[in-house]
Scaffold this motif. Structure first.
Motif, PDB file in Angstrom:
ATOM      1  N   TYR A  61       0.859  -1.197   0.000  1.00 27.30           N
ATOM      2  CA  TYR A  61       0.000   0.000   0.000  1.00 27.30           C
ATOM      3  C   TYR A  61       0.893   1.244   0.000  1.00 27.30           C
ATOM      4  CZ  TYR A  61      -3.380  -3.489   1.562  1.00 27.30           C
ATOM      5  OH  TYR A  61      -4.175  -4.603   1.661  1.00 27.30           O
ATOM      6  N   PRO A  62       1.513   1.551  -1.148  1.00 30.52           N
ATOM      7  CA  PRO A  62       2.467   2.666  -1.202  1.00 30.52           C
ATOM      8  C   PRO A  62       1.849   3.995  -0.775  1.00 30.52           C
ATOM      9  CG  PRO A  62       2.501   1.364  -3.229  1.00 30.52           C
ATOM     10  CD  PRO A  62       1.310   0.911  -2.451  1.00 30.52           C
ATOM     11  N   ASN A  63       2.732   4.869  -0.315  1.00 29.20           N
ATOM     12  CA  ASN A  63       2.323   6.240   0.028  1.00 29.20           C
ATOM     13  C   ASN A  63       1.186   6.237   1.047  1.00 29.20           C
ATOM     14  OD1 ASN A  63       2.424   9.019  -0.012  1.00 29.20           O
ATOM     15  ND2 ASN A  63       1.479   9.243  -2.030  1.00 29.20           N
ATOM     16  N   PHE A  64       1.333   5.394   2.072  1.00 25.66           N
ATOM     17  CA  PHE A  64       0.369   5.329   3.176  1.00 25.66           C
ATOM     18  C   PHE A  64      -1.047   5.012   2.705  1.00 25.66           C
ATOM     19  CE2 PHE A  64       3.732   8.474   3.961  1.00 25.66           C
ATOM     20  CZ  PHE A  64       4.414   7.832   4.976  1.00 25.66           C
ATOM     21  N   GLY A  65      -1.126   4.220   1.635  1.00 22.73           N
ATOM     22  CA  GLY A  65      -2.417   3.787   1.126  1.00 22.73           C
ATOM     23  C   GLY A  65      -3.136   4.786   0.252  1.00 22.73           C
ATOM     24  N   LYS A  66      -2.445   5.816  -0.197  1.00 21.94           N
ATOM     25  CA  LYS A  66      -3.087   6.902  -0.935  1.00 21.94           C
ATOM     26  C   LYS A  66      -3.873   6.418  -2.153  1.00 21.94           C
ATOM     27  CE  LYS A  66      -3.885  11.118  -2.449  1.00 21.94           C
ATOM     28  NZ  LYS A  66      -4.790  12.051  -1.762  1.00 21.94           N
ATOM     29  N   CYS A  67      -3.311   5.515  -2.929  1.00 20.90           N
ATOM     30  CA  CYS A  67      -3.961   5.088  -4.172  1.00 20.90           C
ATOM     31  C   CYS A  67      -4.779   3.815  -3.990  1.00 20.90           C
ATOM     32  CB  CYS A  67      -2.920   4.903  -5.277  1.00 20.90           C
ATOM     33  SG  CYS A  67      -2.106   6.445  -5.735  1.00 20.90           S
ATOM     34  N   SER A  68      -5.044   3.444  -2.745  1.00 18.19           N
ATOM     35  CA  SER A  68      -5.864   2.266  -2.472  1.00 18.19           C
ATOM     36  C   SER A  68      -7.246   2.724  -2.010  1.00 18.19           C
ATOM     37  CB  SER A  68      -5.205   1.402  -1.385  1.00 18.19           C
ATOM     38  OG  SER A  68      -5.290   2.044  -0.122  1.00 18.19           O
ATOM     39  N   THR A  69      -8.049   1.791  -1.557  1.00 18.37           N
ATOM     40  CA  THR A  69      -9.379   2.136  -1.027  1.00 18.37           C
ATOM     41  C   THR A  69      -9.308   2.529   0.443  1.00 18.37           C
ATOM     42  OG1 THR A  69      -9.782  -0.199  -0.525  1.00 18.37           O
ATOM     43  CG2 THR A  69     -10.556   0.629  -2.660  1.00 18.37           C
ATOM     44  N   TYR A  70      -8.100   2.551   1.011  1.00 17.22           N
ATOM     45  CA  TYR A  70      -7.919   2.857   2.424  1.00 17.22           C
ATOM     46  C   TYR A  70      -7.221   4.205   2.593  1.00 17.22           C
ATOM     47  CZ  TYR A  70      -8.684  -2.182   2.536  1.00 17.22           C
ATOM     48  OH  TYR A  70      -9.194  -3.441   2.362  1.00 17.22           O
ATOM     49  N   PHE A 102       5.273  11.790   3.577  1.00 21.20           N
ATOM     50  CA  PHE A 102       4.626  11.832   4.888  1.00 21.20           C
ATOM     51  C   PHE A 102       3.123  11.898   4.695  1.00 21.20           C
ATOM     52  CE2 PHE A 102       6.817  12.540   9.019  1.00 21.20           C
ATOM     53  CZ  PHE A 102       5.730  12.439   9.877  1.00 21.20           C
ATOM     54  N   ASP A 103       2.407  11.643   5.770  1.00 29.74           N
ATOM     55  CA  ASP A 103       0.952  11.773   5.757  1.00 29.74           C
ATOM     56  C   ASP A 103       0.553  13.170   6.245  1.00 29.74           C
ATOM     57  OD1 ASP A 103       0.425  11.772   8.720  1.00 29.74           O
ATOM     58  OD2 ASP A 103       1.323   9.784   8.599  1.00 29.74           O
ATOM     59  N   PRO A 104      -0.763  13.503   6.272  1.00 30.89           N
ATOM     60  CA  PRO A 104      -1.171  14.884   6.584  1.00 30.89           C
ATOM     61  C   PRO A 104      -0.848  15.377   7.993  1.00 30.89           C
ATOM     62  CG  PRO A 104      -2.903  13.767   5.371  1.00 30.89           C
ATOM     63  CD  PRO A 104      -1.887  12.724   5.719  1.00 30.89           C
ATOM     64  N   ARG A 105      -0.385  14.520   8.885  1.00 30.76           N
ATOM     65  CA  ARG A 105      -0.027  14.983  10.232  1.00 30.76           C
ATOM     66  C   ARG A 105       1.186  15.901  10.230  1.00 30.76           C
ATOM     67  NH1 ARG A 105       0.747   9.427  13.319  1.00 30.76           N
ATOM     68  NH2 ARG A 105       1.694   8.994  11.283  1.00 30.76           N
ATOM     69  N   LEU A 106       1.914  15.962   9.127  1.00 28.43           N
ATOM     70  CA  LEU A 106       3.174  16.705   9.126  1.00 28.43           C
ATOM     71  C   LEU A 106       2.991  18.162   9.511  1.00 28.43           C
ATOM     72  CD1 LEU A 106       6.188  16.598   8.672  1.00 28.43           C
ATOM     73  CD2 LEU A 106       5.799  17.102   6.253  1.00 28.43           C
ATOM     74  N   ARG A 107       1.913  18.787   9.085  1.00 29.85           N
ATOM     75  CA  ARG A 107       1.699  20.197   9.436  1.00 29.85           C
ATOM     76  C   ARG A 107       1.569  20.384  10.944  1.00 29.85           C
ATOM     77  NH1 ARG A 107      -0.085  19.610   4.456  1.00 29.85           N
ATOM     78  NH2 ARG A 107       0.406  21.267   2.950  1.00 29.85           N
ATOM     79  N   ASP A 108       0.869  19.471  11.595  1.00 29.86           N
ATOM     80  CA  ASP A 108       0.761  19.536  13.055  1.00 29.86           C
ATOM     81  C   ASP A 108       2.134  19.380  13.706  1.00 29.86           C
ATOM     82  OD1 ASP A 108      -2.079  19.775  13.140  1.00 29.86           O
ATOM     83  OD2 ASP A 108      -2.266  17.626  12.803  1.00 29.86           O
ATOM     84  N   ILE A 109       2.920  18.453  13.181  1.00 23.80           N
ATOM     85  CA  ILE A 109       4.244  18.197  13.751  1.00 23.80           C
ATOM     86  C   ILE A 109       5.155  19.406  13.579  1.00 23.80           C
ATOM     87  CG2 ILE A 109       6.327  16.778  13.526  1.00 23.80           C
ATOM     88  CD1 ILE A 109       4.378  14.503  12.581  1.00 23.80           C
ATOM     89  N   GLU A 148      -0.689  14.013   0.212  1.00 26.89           N
ATOM     90  CA  GLU A 148      -1.598  15.024  -0.338  1.00 26.89           C
ATOM     91  C   GLU A 148      -1.380  15.228  -1.834  1.00 26.89           C
ATOM     92  OE1 GLU A 148      -2.148  17.756   3.647  1.00 26.89           O
ATOM     93  OE2 GLU A 148      -0.198  17.661   2.680  1.00 26.89           O
ATOM     94  N   VAL A 149      -0.140  15.099  -2.286  1.00 31.14           N
ATOM     95  CA  VAL A 149       0.151  15.275  -3.711  1.00 31.14           C
ATOM     96  C   VAL A 149      -0.172  14.011  -4.502  1.00 31.14           C
ATOM     97  CG1 VAL A 149       2.010  15.717  -5.382  1.00 31.14           C
ATOM     98  CG2 VAL A 149       1.913  17.021  -3.257  1.00 31.14           C
ATOM     99  N   GLY A 150      -0.086  12.848  -3.841  1.00 32.80           N
ATOM    100  CA  GLY A 150      -0.292  11.590  -4.544  1.00 32.80           C
ATOM    101  C   GLY A 150       0.939  11.113  -5.275  1.00 32.80           C
ATOM    102  N   ASP A 151       2.096  11.591  -4.849  1.00 39.03           N
ATOM    103  CA  ASP A 151       3.365  11.199  -5.465  1.00 39.03           C
ATOM    104  C   ASP A 151       4.449  11.255  -4.408  1.00 39.03           C
ATOM    105  OD1 ASP A 151       5.122  10.560  -7.715  1.00 39.03           O
ATOM    106  OD2 ASP A 151       5.895  12.596  -7.478  1.00 39.03           O
ATOM    107  N   GLN A 152       5.271  10.225  -4.361  1.00 35.66           N
ATOM    108  CA  GLN A 152       6.357  10.167  -3.402  1.00 35.66           C
ATOM    109  C   GLN A 152       7.693  10.503  -4.051  1.00 35.66           C
ATOM    110  OE1 GLN A 152       5.455   5.982  -2.072  1.00 35.66           O
ATOM    111  NE2 GLN A 152       5.769   6.856  -0.043  1.00 35.66           N
ATOM    112  N   LYS A 153       8.598  11.103  -3.280  1.00 38.29           N
ATOM    113  CA  LYS A 153       9.979  11.154  -3.721  1.00 38.29           C
ATOM    114  C   LYS A 153      10.453   9.721  -3.925  1.00 38.29           C
ATOM    115  CE  LYS A 153      11.151  13.269   0.016  1.00 38.29           C
ATOM    116  NZ  LYS A 153      11.947  13.846   1.120  1.00 38.29           N
ATOM    117  N   PRO A 154      11.166   9.396  -4.978  1.00 35.91           N
ATOM    118  CA  PRO A 154      11.855  10.313  -5.892  1.00 35.91           C
ATOM    119  C   PRO A 154      11.045  10.735  -7.117  1.00 35.91           C
ATOM    120  CG  PRO A 154      12.506   8.081  -6.385  1.00 35.91           C
ATOM    121  CD  PRO A 154      11.567   7.989  -5.209  1.00 35.91           C
TER     122      PRO A 154
END
Length: 262
Positions: free
Chosen positions: A70-79, A148-155, A172-178
């Motif tokens: 489930y790459p990118n914390f499940g972003k492109c999955s149903t979760y 990272f997931d959306p918690r980063l702003r809080d951190i 949030e972007v739907g794309d991971q480095k690199p």
């Protein structure tokens, strides 16, 4: 406080309109190993027979598996990302401490999702504030790009880092480095046009940060390179050893004393 008005610092950074930074192990690092944090959360729910080495082993293997399935914390999955982390936590404890019931595992997972938003779980890397202040003085735009997931702003908020213009997370972007899209998105957030050749990315991972930025047409440097990764860095012909620094103190010293070639 460093002298951010140094003439050579200005000369070294003159070509850049944008400087971005990775977060984990670049600007911030865990205040304690993940297995210790997991054990602390479990103890709050009455679990006392915890084996931290077993937790650490299970964390590494299950994190790799979840990232693969489930790459990118499940972003492109149903979760969503919360399901991703809750599943990871439960699987880690089920594998290392099979006697824990589902209800208790769920409470531990919920606690950990919240715990890692707090300053208790994070600490700044050495001279993180100083490097951000240097970037702010000498560049028009300063940002953060992190897988990272959306918690980063809080951190970022609770850690009181110097102000940046934007925070870009892979979720949030739907794309991971690199991947290139995450770097393109960062350029689009600048309030004036910035070309890839006018951007510099600072991170600690050769493949994700250094090569990702290079492939996007940016300049890049590696910082906070520990002994475990130095061999791989030195053997990679695509990484300029003059753009590799053990820490921000060394990077800032070089900016102030050596004319860098990008």
């Amino acid at each position: 406080m460093i002298n951010t008005g140094s003439h050579l610092v200005a000369k070294n950074l003159a070509r850049f309109k944008l400087i971005t930074f990775d977060v984990t192990d670049t600007l911030l690092k865990f205040s304690r190993p993940p297995e210790m944090q997991y054990a602390l959360a479990a103890k709050r729910h009455g679990c006392t027979d915890l084996n931290e080495p077993a937790l650490a082993k299970c964390f590494r293997s299950n994190f790799k598996r979840m990232a693969r399935e489930y790459p990118n914390f499940g972003k492109c999955s149903t979760y969503d990302w919360q399901w991703w982390w809750r599943t990871l936590v439960m699987d880690i404890f089920r594998e290392s401490h099979a006697h824990l019931d589902h209800e208790r595992l769920n409470r531990i997972a919920d606690d950990l999702i919240e715990d890692f938003k707090t300053s208790d779980c994070w600490t700044k890397t050495e001279m993180a504030d100083e490097i951000l202040e240097t970037a702010r003085v000498h560049c028009k735009h300063v940002g953060i790009i992190s897988n990272f997931d959306p918690r980063l702003r809080d951190i970022i908020g609770v850690m009181n880092l110097p102000t940046v213009d934007f925070i870009v997370t892979s979720y949030e972007v739907g794309d991971q480095k690199p991947g290139g899209k995450i770097f393109e998105h960062a350029l689009s957030l600048c309030n004036s046009r910035v070309l890839p050749c006018e951007a510099l990315h600072v991170g600690n991972t050769p493949h994700l940060d250094y090569m990702g930025a290079k492939q996007a047409g940016w300049s890049s440097v590696l910082v906070n390179i520990d002994s475990a990764s130095e061999k791989g860095v030195s053997l990679d012909p695509e990484i300029n050893p003059k753009h590799v620094f053990r820490n921000f103190s060394e990077f800032i010293h070089v900016l102030k004393t050596v004319e860098l070639k990008w």
